[in-house]
Design an enzyme around this catalytic site. Structure first.
Site, mmCIF file in Angstrom:
data_model
loop_
_atom_site.group_PDB
_atom_site.id
_atom_site.type_symbol
_atom_site.label_atom_id
_atom_site.label_comp_id
_atom_site.label_asym_id
_atom_site.label_seq_id
_atom_site.Cartn_x
_atom_site.Cartn_y
_atom_site.Cartn_z
ATOM 1 N N LYS A 1 0.822 -1.214 0.000
ATOM 2 C CA LYS A 1 0.000 0.000 0.000
ATOM 3 C C LYS A 1 0.861 1.272 0.000
ATOM 4 O O LYS A 1 2.067 1.213 0.260
ATOM 5 C CB LYS A 1 -0.942 -0.040 1.203
ATOM 6 C CG LYS A 1 -1.939 -1.216 1.153
ATOM 7 C CD LYS A 1 -2.937 -1.148 2.304
ATOM 8 C CE LYS A 1 -3.929 -2.312 2.258
ATOM 9 N NZ LYS A 1 -4.943 -2.222 3.339
ATOM 10 N N TYR B 1 -12.391 -1.756 -3.477
ATOM 11 C CA TYR B 1 -12.901 -1.904 -2.114
ATOM 12 C C TYR B 1 -14.417 -1.704 -2.062
ATOM 13 O O TYR B 1 -14.964 -1.289 -1.030
ATOM 14 C CB TYR B 1 -12.188 -0.932 -1.177
ATOM 15 C CG TYR B 1 -10.808 -1.409 -0.741
ATOM 16 C CD1 TYR B 1 -10.658 -2.544 0.052
ATOM 17 C CD2 TYR B 1 -9.653 -0.728 -1.108
ATOM 18 C CE1 TYR B 1 -9.413 -2.988 0.464
ATOM 19 C CE2 TYR B 1 -8.391 -1.165 -0.699
ATOM 20 C CZ TYR B 1 -8.290 -2.296 0.094
ATOM 21 O OH TYR B 1 -7.052 -2.731 0.512
ATOM 22 N N ASN C 1 -1.977 0.307 6.768
ATOM 23 C CA ASN C 1 -1.491 -0.977 7.281
ATOM 24 C C ASN C 1 -0.629 -1.768 6.298
ATOM 25 O O ASN C 1 -0.568 -2.982 6.359
ATOM 26 C CB ASN C 1 -2.651 -1.810 7.848
ATOM 27 C CG ASN C 1 -3.688 -2.152 6.814
ATOM 28 O OD1 ASN C 1 -3.542 -1.797 5.648
ATOM 29 N ND2 ASN C 1 -4.722 -2.865 7.222
ATOM 30 N N HIS D 1 -2.086 -5.454 1.585
ATOM 31 C CA HIS D 1 -3.382 -6.121 1.435
ATOM 32 C C HIS D 1 -3.131 -7.592 1.167
ATOM 33 O O HIS D 1 -2.168 -7.945 0.485
ATOM 34 C CB HIS D 1 -4.148 -5.526 0.251
ATOM 35 C CG HIS D 1 -5.278 -6.389 -0.218
ATOM 36 N ND1 HIS D 1 -6.494 -6.412 0.423
ATOM 37 C CD2 HIS D 1 -5.370 -7.295 -1.224
ATOM 38 C CE1 HIS D 1 -7.291 -7.282 -0.197
ATOM 39 N NE2 HIS D 1 -6.622 -7.831 -1.198
ATOM 40 N N GLU E 1 -9.621 -10.308 -7.502
ATOM 41 C CA GLU E 1 -8.658 -9.210 -7.324
ATOM 42 C C GLU E 1 -7.500 -9.304 -8.311
ATOM 43 O O GLU E 1 -7.047 -8.284 -8.849
ATOM 44 C CB GLU E 1 -8.169 -9.202 -5.874
ATOM 45 C CG GLU E 1 -9.282 -8.831 -4.890
ATOM 46 C CD GLU E 1 -8.953 -9.082 -3.436
ATOM 47 O OE1 GLU E 1 -9.828 -8.798 -2.592
ATOM 48 O OE2 GLU E 1 -7.850 -9.559 -3.128
HETATM 49 P P1 ATP Z 1 -7.069 -5.869 3.388
HETATM 50 O O1 ATP Z 1 -8.394 -6.196 2.728
HETATM 51 O O2 ATP Z 1 -6.517 -4.516 2.988
HETATM 52 O O3 ATP Z 1 -6.071 -6.988 3.244
HETATM 53 P P2 ATP Z 1 -8.117 -6.749 5.868
HETATM 54 O O4 ATP Z 1 -8.743 -7.840 5.082
HETATM 55 O O5 ATP Z 1 -7.195 -7.140 6.986
HETATM 56 O O6 ATP Z 1 -7.310 -5.767 4.944
HETATM 57 P P3 ATP Z 1 -10.641 -5.368 5.792
HETATM 58 O O7 ATP Z 1 -11.659 -5.523 6.853
HETATM 59 O O8 ATP Z 1 -10.834 -6.041 4.485
HETATM 60 O O9 ATP Z 1 -9.224 -5.780 6.436
HETATM 61 O O10 ATP Z 1 -10.448 -3.802 5.562
HETATM 62 C C1 ATP Z 1 -9.862 -3.317 4.366
HETATM 63 C C2 ATP Z 1 -8.952 -2.159 4.682
HETATM 64 O O11 ATP Z 1 -9.750 -1.063 5.131
HETATM 65 C C3 ATP Z 1 -7.967 -2.403 5.813
HETATM 66 O O12 ATP Z 1 -6.797 -3.060 5.405
HETATM 67 C C4 ATP Z 1 -7.670 -1.002 6.257
HETATM 68 O O13 ATP Z 1 -6.710 -0.375 5.371
HETATM 69 C C5 ATP Z 1 -9.011 -0.317 6.083
HETATM 70 N N1 ATP Z 1 -9.753 -0.318 7.331
HETATM 71 C C6 ATP Z 1 -10.384 -1.357 7.908
HETATM 72 N N2 ATP Z 1 -10.969 -1.004 9.065
HETATM 73 C C7 ATP Z 1 -10.673 0.310 9.238
HETATM 74 C C8 ATP Z 1 -10.980 1.265 10.243
HETATM 75 N N3 ATP Z 1 -11.710 0.936 11.307
HETATM 76 N N4 ATP Z 1 -10.506 2.521 10.070
HETATM 77 C C9 ATP Z 1 -9.775 2.865 8.982
HETATM 78 N N5 ATP Z 1 -9.451 2.000 7.997
HETATM 79 C C10 ATP Z 1 -9.899 0.740 8.125
HETATM 80 MG MG MG Z 2 -9.876 -7.511 3.349
#
Ligand code: ATP
Ligand code: MG
Length: 138
Positions: A10, A50, A113, A116, A127
């Site tokens: 990211k 997303y 974070n 992904h 994806e």
């Molecule tokens: P990713 O899909 O990016 O691998 P993930 O599967 O661990 O991450 P998801 O629940 O799919 O988590 O959320 C997608 C992304 O949205 C997260 O990686 C993060 O960047 C963002 N995100 C999730 N929750 C929050 C939050 N509470 N506040 C801000 N950003 C968030």
């Molecule tokens: Mg996710």
């Protein structure tokens, strides 16, 4: 069970110069790169990627973050790729991520974070297809 997953490094991590270290950790963990590109998403593309989170309160923050700089997108291959990659990257919130995971090492907070990882075989295919044509993968 598919043996492929999809990842993005990211904009926080590419911007801080962590791309090489993260790729090295991924490869040393046994993943093989089957496709890779360095791109900057448009707002529309980030929103589509997303789309599942469109109704969530953090959606616009997430889109703004994902278009704030370039990302590295890749398709990775390994036995049990989806689950093993989620284990390698650690919990969504780096504060909860296990020691040694990519998010523990390189992520600042739950929004920024670092990486992904696909959450299912089905989404790994969707994806990967979002980013790569047949000519761009092997
Ligand atoms: P990713 O899909 O990016 O691998 P993930 O599967 O661990 O991450 P998801 O629940 O799919 O988590 O959320 C997608 C992304 O949205 C997260 O990686 C993060 O960047 C963002 N995100 C999730 N929750 C929050 C939050 N509470 N506040 C801000 N950003 C968030
Ligand atoms: Mg996710």
């Amino acid at each position: 069970m598919s043996n492929r997953t999809f990842t993005m490094i990211k904009p926080d991590a590419t911007g801080k110069g962590y791309t090489g270290a993260i790729l090295d950790q991924i490869i040393k963990a046994g993943f093989t790169v089957k496709a890779m590109k360095w791109v900057r998403l448009t707002e529309e593309q980030a929103g589509l990627f997303y789309d599942i989170h469109r109704a969530r309160p953090f959606f616009q923050e997430l889109v703004d973050f994902m278009i704030s700089g370039p990302i590295v997108a890749a398709i990775l291959e390994k036995d049990n790729a989806v689950a093993d990659f989620r284990e390698l990257i650690g919990a969504t919130n780096p504060a909860n991520a296990a020691d040694g995971t990519i998010r523990k090492l390189y992520a600042a907070n739950i929004g920024e974070n670092a990486v992904h990882g696909s959450d299912s075989d089905e989404n790994a295919i969707i994806e990967g297809d979002f980013f790569f044509s047949k000519l761009e993968r092997f």
